[in-house]
Design an enzyme around this catalytic site. Structure first.
Site, PDB file in Angstrom:
ATOM      1  CG  ASP A   9      28.405  54.989  60.521  1.00 17.84           C
ATOM      2  OD1 ASP A   9      27.790  56.076  60.675  1.00 17.84           O
ATOM      3  OD2 ASP A   9      29.464  54.902  59.855  1.00 17.84           O
ATOM      4  CG  ASP A  13      31.383  57.491  53.890  1.00 14.39           C
ATOM      5  OD1 ASP A  13      30.287  57.128  54.340  1.00 14.39           O
ATOM      6  OD2 ASP A  13      32.114  58.304  54.483  1.00 14.39           O
ATOM      7  CG  ASP A  14      30.532  53.604  56.927  1.00 13.57           C
ATOM      8  OD1 ASP A  14      29.854  54.580  56.556  1.00 13.57           O
ATOM      9  OD2 ASP A  14      31.038  53.531  58.045  1.00 13.57           O
ATOM     10  CG  ASN A 157      30.320  66.627  58.066  1.00 12.24           C
ATOM     11  OD1 ASN A 157      30.125  66.665  59.275  1.00 12.24           O
ATOM     12  ND2 ASN A 157      30.617  65.510  57.403  1.00 12.24           N
ATOM     13  CD  GLU A 163      33.091  63.465  61.164  1.00 11.72           C
ATOM     14  OE1 GLU A 163      33.488  63.270  62.323  1.00 11.72           O
ATOM     15  OE2 GLU A 163      32.412  62.642  60.534  1.00 11.72           O
ATOM     16  CG  ASN A 165      32.008  59.333  61.801  1.00 13.85           C
ATOM     17  OD1 ASN A 165      30.850  58.961  61.603  1.00 13.85           O
ATOM     18  ND2 ASN A 165      33.003  59.054  60.976  1.00 13.85           N
ATOM     19  CG  HIS A 234      33.638  61.768  54.181  1.00 20.11           C
ATOM     20  ND1 HIS A 234      34.165  63.049  54.208  1.00 20.11           N
ATOM     21  CD2 HIS A 234      32.360  61.905  53.757  1.00 20.11           C
ATOM     22  CE1 HIS A 234      33.247  63.910  53.822  1.00 20.11           C
ATOM     23  NE2 HIS A 234      32.139  63.254  53.543  1.00 20.11           N
ATOM     24  CG  ASP A 235      33.614  56.222  56.404  1.00 17.83           C
ATOM     25  OD1 ASP A 235      32.451  55.795  56.461  1.00 17.83           O
ATOM     26  OD2 ASP A 235      34.036  57.135  57.143  1.00 17.83           O
TER      27      ASP A 235
END
Ligand code: RIB
Ligand code: CA
Length: 308
Positions: A9, A13-14, A157, A163, A165, A234-235
């Site tokens: 998405d 970070d993606d 978060n 979180e 997702n 993150h990702d």
């Protein structure tokens, strides 16, 4: 060579995760599917298409999927990722359109055609993945491995319990964790140590167009960069795991997703005490941060050389 299919998405970070793929010749990207998450599906898809061209990902199929959760009202993270979804990064608009069809069918058919060969990586809400395992339960056997950025065995978060997702679609996450495969879960517990600090940013800045047009404007919009803190990418941890699992310590666990709690919906309730139950997850409990950034900088340096 490791083949992977990424459901995402984009998302700052993606985008940094896709850049890590683009700079890693040992990875072969079988496809990218998009889901509504950080921003609406139209934008996550437009960003994925723009990233495909900016990162020189060639003809990799980009196929859109679910705009929102199975049951819940939509939640977005545009306050974090910006209205474009890529922070302050402005990429040239894509010149080539998304692939036909739906992400769920693309995931099922791509895995069917190459059983045991493709690692499925999910770095957004799990709606497409849940629909894929519902449509064709054998995808859990066909996927070589299944890796997610999501969840946490400590705190959330988006709220203290969840979180993003997972909270974006708890029912989908529950279906995915109960599907019969082993989910490799890179949760906030490790991804919140992958921080773009001042030192990291100093190493990223000299990377030409990649730094100027994507990495720096995206990362610096993602959070405050300081000497001992900064935004967590993150990702990218999910891709780093595929590239080198030895960067992480992973522990077998039974993970159950809360879907009924008034304050705890979306919590990945993680039990490391198996009590003769089969573990449905490998949960990351530590990350070698120095080696992570060395791997990221190595890939980004290689990619930057090709982007000019
Ligand atoms: O909680 C972090 C996750 O939520 C990342 O995948 C980020 O892109 C957002 O989707
Ligand atoms: Ca994401």
């Amino acid at each position: 060579m490791t083949k992977l299919l990424i459901d995402c998405d984009p998302g700052i970070d993606d985008a940094l995760a896709l850049a890590l793929v683009a700079g890693s010749p040992s990875l072969e990207l079988a496809g990218v599917t998009t889901v509504g998450g950080n921003v609406d599906l139209a934008l996550t898809t437009a960003n994925a298409l723009a990233l495909r061209e900016f990162l020189h990902l060639g003809e990799v199929p980009v196929v859109p999927g679910s705009p929102g959760a199975l049951l819940r009202n939509v939640i977005r993270a545009d306050k974090v990722h910006g209205s474009s979804g890529l922070g302050n990064a402005v990429l040239p608009a894509a010149t080539r359109p998304a692939g036909d069809g739906h992400a769920v069918d693309f995931i099922v058919e791509t895995l069917r055609a190459a059983p045991g060969e493709i690692t499925l990586v999910a770095i957004g809400p799990l709606t497409n993945i849940a629909l894929a395992v519902r449509k064709e339960p054998r995808v859990v056997e066909w996927a070589r491995d299944f890796v997610i950025m999501g969840g946490s065995y400590t705190r959330g978060n988006t709220n203290p319990a969840a979180e993003f997702n997972i909270l974006a679609d708890p029912e989908a996450a529950a279906i995915v964790f109960d599907a019969g495969w082993t989910v490799t879960m890179l949760g906030l517990d490790v991804t919140l140590t992958a921080l773009v600090t001042t030192d990291v940013l100093d190493r990223l800045r000299p990377l030409g167009r990649l730094a100027e047009q994507l990495v720096v404007p995206a990362a610096t919009a993602y959070g405050m960069v300081t000497a001992d803190g900064g935004p967590a990418i993150h990702d990218a941890c999910a891709i780093a795991y595929v590239l080198d699992p030895s960067l992480f310590t992973c522990v077998p666990a039974v993970v159950q997703v809360e879907t009924a709690g008034r304050y705890t919906s979306g919590m990945t309730v993680t039990d490391f005490k198996l009590r003769d139950r089969r573990p449905n997850a490998l949960v990351a409990t530590s990350l070698d941060v120095k080696r992570f950034w060395d791997l990221v900088l190595d890939a980004y340096t290689r990619l930057a050389a090709g982007l000019g």
